[in-house]
Design an enzyme around this catalytic site. Structure first.
Site, PDB file in Angstrom:
ATOM      1  N   ASP A 180      -5.220  10.838   6.717  1.00  0.00           N
ATOM      2  CA  ASP A 180      -6.306   9.867   6.614  1.00  0.00           C
ATOM      3  C   ASP A 180      -6.469   9.056   7.892  1.00  0.00           C
ATOM      4  O   ASP A 180      -7.569   8.573   8.216  1.00  0.00           O
ATOM      5  CB  ASP A 180      -6.050   8.883   5.468  1.00  0.00           C
ATOM      6  CG  ASP A 180      -5.444   9.482   4.219  1.00  0.00           C
ATOM      7  OD1 ASP A 180      -4.601  10.392   4.347  1.00  0.00           O
ATOM      8  OD2 ASP A 180      -5.780   9.017   3.118  1.00  0.00           O
ATOM      9  N   ASP A 217      -5.336   0.872   8.226  1.00  0.00           N
ATOM     10  CA  ASP A 217      -6.692   1.127   7.726  1.00  0.00           C
ATOM     11  C   ASP A 217      -7.745   0.165   8.264  1.00  0.00           C
ATOM     12  O   ASP A 217      -8.844   0.084   7.708  1.00  0.00           O
ATOM     13  CB  ASP A 217      -6.694   1.107   6.201  1.00  0.00           C
ATOM     14  CG  ASP A 217      -6.145   2.395   5.609  1.00  0.00           C
ATOM     15  OD1 ASP A 217      -6.458   3.472   6.154  1.00  0.00           O
ATOM     16  OD2 ASP A 217      -5.406   2.324   4.616  1.00  0.00           O
TER      17      ASP A 217
END
Length: 392
Positions: free
Chosen positions: A175, A110
């Site tokens: 994601d 991330d």
């Protein structure tokens, strides 16, 4: 229109009551007023806000790594760009410094969410070299998670936590498409094509293995490390392995639209339109355009909405419309009209001074259910900013 409130009671409202005639500029000014109070609290706490606790207090991100830590400074940078008020630049700088050391972490995927949305915005707006270097350091760290055999960046490590309990070997979540933007940016900034090659490989592998024929996406694909073949197509945050988790579909739409921006490869544009068609034509896509947390949740219309998915969709559709003769502009404006209504936008001084109500983190994990979320506000501000750029 029907939504579920925090007490999970069904409220029936006429859609006309949710419409707003405010321009993007007016909505940005309203949002800036609300977030100014959150800015003061964040500076006093020397922490970044994420959501509200069950008892209504702000949940502050601690010094340990948090995938959402880049959204608050990114929001501040956008408000600085909108207002030219240095208080927002100061807030952005103070908040992103709290996690700058995380730029070298190689244990999670991330870094794009975190550093592209904060230091990346800082560099784009100010052109200051110190921001660029942090962004490039994060891109290098993220690149270490790419596996040539699989053709993807690994999402979660599987040697600890709940991920280890699943028996996964190389999980990749939809994601992760959002983290590719930082790699594309790194190639544009440095001229080093290796970042772009990783991003393209990941996008292509994900396109081949994450999607069903109707354009919907699995949440997680687990790969065999030795062969690179798909081992499992599953979910972690959706209703079921075969369901369409709403935020996952929004990530997919945003991700492939963004890939087209950087590559101009028409296959990405066509694929983004296929994803958009699945979302906008789904029988469970609600009248107000703010999705239920999963398109296949069993108790629709008595299911919780996810404003964060709506905000991501609105921002993605605005960009997609710019490549398709404004084909999706009305759909994006429709979602923003709903989000700007009293149904989803908090009154000034309420909701912990976050903008949007009724978002969902992860229902299967029992986390952040029907609460404000920093990334819902981030993509809402981004969507309004994109609308403002169009003079609307």
């Amino acid at each position: 229109m029907k939504i579920i409130t925090s007490t999970l009671l069904l409220c029936s409202l006429a859609f006309s009551s949710c419409h707003t005639d405010d321009s993007s500029k007016a909505l940005l000014e309203k949002s800036e007023k609300q977030l100014s109070m959150l800015r003061t609290a964040a500076l006093n706490e020397h922490k970044n806000p994420r959501t509200l606790t069950k008892d209504g207090h702000i949940h502050w991100i601690q010094s340990s790594y948090d995938w959402t830590e880049g959204f608050w400074p990114g929001t501040c940078w956008m408000l600085y760009e909108h207002t030219n008020d240095k208080k927002w630049k100061e807030a952005a700088e103070a908040s992103q410094q709290l996690f700058e050391s995380h730029k070298d972490l190689t244990t999670d995927h991330d870094l794009g969410f975190i550093f592209n949305n904060s230091y990346g915005k800082a560099y784009r707006i100010t052109k200051e070299e110190r921001y660029k270097q942090v962004l490039l350091d994060a891109a290098r760290a993220l690149s270490t998670r790419f596996n040539d055999t699989v053709g993807c960046i690994q999402s979660w490590d599987v040697d600890h936590g709940w991920q280890a309990e699943r028996g996964w070997k190389f999980p990749v979540i939809i994601d992760n498409m959002m983290n590719l933007e930082m790699l594309f940016e790194a190639s544009n900034i440095t001229g080093d094509s290796s970042y772009r090659k990783i991003a393209v490989a990941h996008a292509n592998t994900t396109m081949a293995n994450h999607f069903r024929p109707d354009g919907s996406s699995f949440h997680v694909v687990d790969y065999d490390l030795e062969t690179g073949k798909v081992a499992h197509q599953i979910t972690a945050q959706g209703y079921s392995d075969e369901s369409a988790w709403a935020r996952g579909q929004a990530w997919a739409l945003y991700g492939y639209t963004m890939c087209y921006r950087y590559t101009k490869d028409k296959k990405y544009l066509d694929f983004a339109e296929k994803i958009a068609a699945f979302i906008l034509n789904h029988p469970n896509y609600p009248e107000d355009g703010v999705p239920y947390w999963d398109f296949d949740a069993p108790n629709i219309p008595n299911e919780i909405r996810d404003a964060s998915s709506g905000a991501i969709l609105a921002s993605a559709l605005l960009e997609l419309s710019s490549y398709t003769d404004d084909k999706y502009l009305a759909s994006a404006q429709h979602i923003l009209d709903s989000l700007a209504s009293d149904t989803y936008t908090a009154k000034t001084g309420e909701n912990g001074n976050f903008i949007l109500k009724h978002s969902v983190g992860s229902i299967p994990h029992g986390n952040e259910i029907d609460v404000p979320l920093n990334y819902a506000d981030y993509y809402y501000i981004e969507a309004l900013s994109r609308l403002k750029e169009r003079g609307l």
